[in-house]
Design an enzyme around this catalytic site. Sequence first.
Site, short mmCIF file in Angstrom:
data_model
loop_
_atom_site.label_atom_id
_atom_site.label_comp_id
_atom_site.label_asym_id
_atom_site.label_seq_id
_atom_site.Cartn_x
_atom_site.Cartn_y
_atom_site.Cartn_z
CG HIS A 473 -2.59 0.91 1.21
ND1 HIS A 473 -2.54 1.58 0.24
CD2 HIS A 473 -3.14 1.18 1.50
CE1 HIS A 473 -2.83 2.85 0.43
NE2 HIS A 473 -4.43 1.58 1.06
CE1 TYR A 589 -8.55 7.28 6.90
CE2 TYR A 589 -9.62 6.51 4.99
CZ TYR A 589 -8.90 7.11 5.54
OH TYR A 589 -7.74 7.29 4.62
#
Length: 788
Positions: A473, A589
């Site tokens: 990531h 989120y």
Amino acid sequence: MAEAHQAVAFQFTITPEGIDLQPSHEALKQVYLSGFRSWKKRVTRLKNSVITGVYPASPSSWLFVVIAILATMYTRSDPSMGLIAKIQEHLPVSDSLSIQCRTVVSAVLFSTLLWFSLIFTMRLCLKQLLSYHGWMFEQHGKVSNTTKIWAAMVRIFSGRQPLLYSYQGSLPNLPVPAVRDTVDRYLESARPLMSDSEYERITTLAKEFESSLGNRLQWYLKLKAMWASNYVSDWWEEYIYLRGRSPIMVNSNYYGMDFLYVTPTPIQAARAGNTLHACLLYRRKLNREEIKPSRVPGLNIPLCAAQCERIFNTTRIPGEETDCLTHWQDSEYVAVFHRGRFFRLWLYHAGRMLSPREIEHQVQRILDDPSPPAPGEAKLAALTAGDRIPWAQARKEFFSSGVNKRSLDCIEKAAFFVALDDDEQGMMGDDPAGNLDRYAKSLLHGKCYDRWFDKSFTVVVYKNGKNGLNAEHSWADAPIMAHVWEYVMTTDCFQLGYNEEGHCKGDIASSLPQPTRLTWDIPVQCQERVEQSLAVAQALADDIDFHVFPIQEFGKGAIKKCKISPDAFIQIALQLAYYRNRGTFSLTYEASMTRLFREGRTETVRSCTSESCAFVRALEGGESKEVCRRLFRTASEKHQHLYRMAMTGGGIDRHLFCLYIVSKYLGEESPFLKEVLSETWRLSTSQTPLQQVELFDFVNHPDYTTCGGGFGPVADDGYGVSYIIIGENMINFHISSKHSCPQTDSHKFGAYIKKALVDLLELLSPEKPDLSKAEQNHSKSPQSKKDL
């Protein structure tokens, strides 16, 4: 060994007459062709650098400017207003140059300066135009005259036929919000999640921060924003990703799935052949910058492409204090893992890219190789799945020299990593739903030792021909890798294809060298470290509860008929589902992109708002439909506003994060920042956008549907929810949580999400969808039998 002989360009023997050189013409030919390919890439890279460097103008426009200036001088006009004469005065005196030649040279120099000035002006104008974001806040279908004029100006200054990186120099920098604005937005987001006393306390801390330390930290942040291309991205990469010391498997890496209902071929080597060849085709387009710059859907607004630079040839290197990302300009091979062995598989031969059939042939050689793993080799990749500090220490101690260093370098410098699994995966068999969940877990963590989690991405090909990927990531966000995977999947099926037997198309060159086994000398002490890392990773993997499910009978089309944003609809449904599941609301989120700005990555949308909470309470409290509809639309509008603010640099969390980093550099403690940065995101969500819709044909090939991808839970007692909207009538969800938390259950939460979506659609439209009927109908479709 044949490959050893081909690697030697010269053979020699010592005779009484001296040394007798016997050059291998075939080997010399391979060296020449490989070098020729390398130089072609350098020339292409140089050419693209020139084209990108002068964009939105073109190199040929320089000649036009020069001819125009010379033509006006021929008519005895002076367009330079005396500057050409001034340049001529300062040219060095030479007997070989006549006065006329000196005049022409001066005119060419002036034309070049004028050309560069025009380029700079056009870029500056385009940068200012792209800094305008008023278009995003206008009502759908109602475009102001200002926005119409702005859009026309953007088209004028955007140039024609841009390369991938053409707009990079024209993108605006991410603005730094005012401290007061960020604090006010934070307090607004925190209100529905706190009691009156808690909210009063955090308000006091916030106002103290705003009036004292905040202004000082802001000054440093503005200074950085003036100097750097992006005041967030480098710190975000370093402190959120590279300095994390816990396992990146599950906690950071994410996955992408294959087609949901179709497996193009059941032959593992053939699927690998097409998949790897499609990856190489994408990389070639990337190197040539032939990939069209990503844009805001429906508009001519470019998005930053900086993250594309590290898709291939990139590895995360472990360190005791912080990791680092290393990128190489090129790599002609991939590293392959199969049954505990590592191989180097060359993807180029004689200066050309291997065909899909040739790659299939080479992969089959690996599958047929009967050699056993070396001692300690089989589970070696578990080092990349465990904690980072033990891996960094083991790398330094056992892999810094000798054969281990050479083999590790081979893996780290590979274009990407390939895992050939012996398992069969996919939505198949008597338990398609359960198998789909196991498929997701396999892609996310596998067996914890059959993926190289440090590589930019790992392509996984299963025994039954199903494939997928696992991506690291830190180097980029999911939409970048999703763009690659969309291209790979559609190129595999719709362009490359397979023959009637399921093999790749094309011929095989007879001179292909065998794939090379990597050799290792793993001491017992290192094997013990591997087992320790494997134990940590296995415990983490076993704790993950995953549920993947498609909703097929309604999607974006039905939602848009209600005149609601599909993303807002889903986010409010998630709030409703979470409330029904846990009886409370949670800090939520949602990832939003900031790629409207140079080197932009992501920003947080805090989806749990006072408006969404009011709607959920009204619906659960039995309020009338009219009241609920009104509250829903208010919540939807609020969510859209927050999303737009995040995209245009008005988010909360990245600004607070950077203020916190500055405070640490200055050695200052802020109770407000400390509390904000320690908040737990129990509901972490992300939409994977379908970016290249033109590559798919959902009308003629409805079963060739991507399933999207997912990620692990962010909090130990929370959920990770990823979703992708496919066409007009499908939404796929990926839900993760942990078995160790008695309050979470991915399957139950999935059921709550389904029920919430149906309830919201029933509230907003007269037709109530029937999920179970749709799933039954699709499971009986003839196309889906390919995965049975």
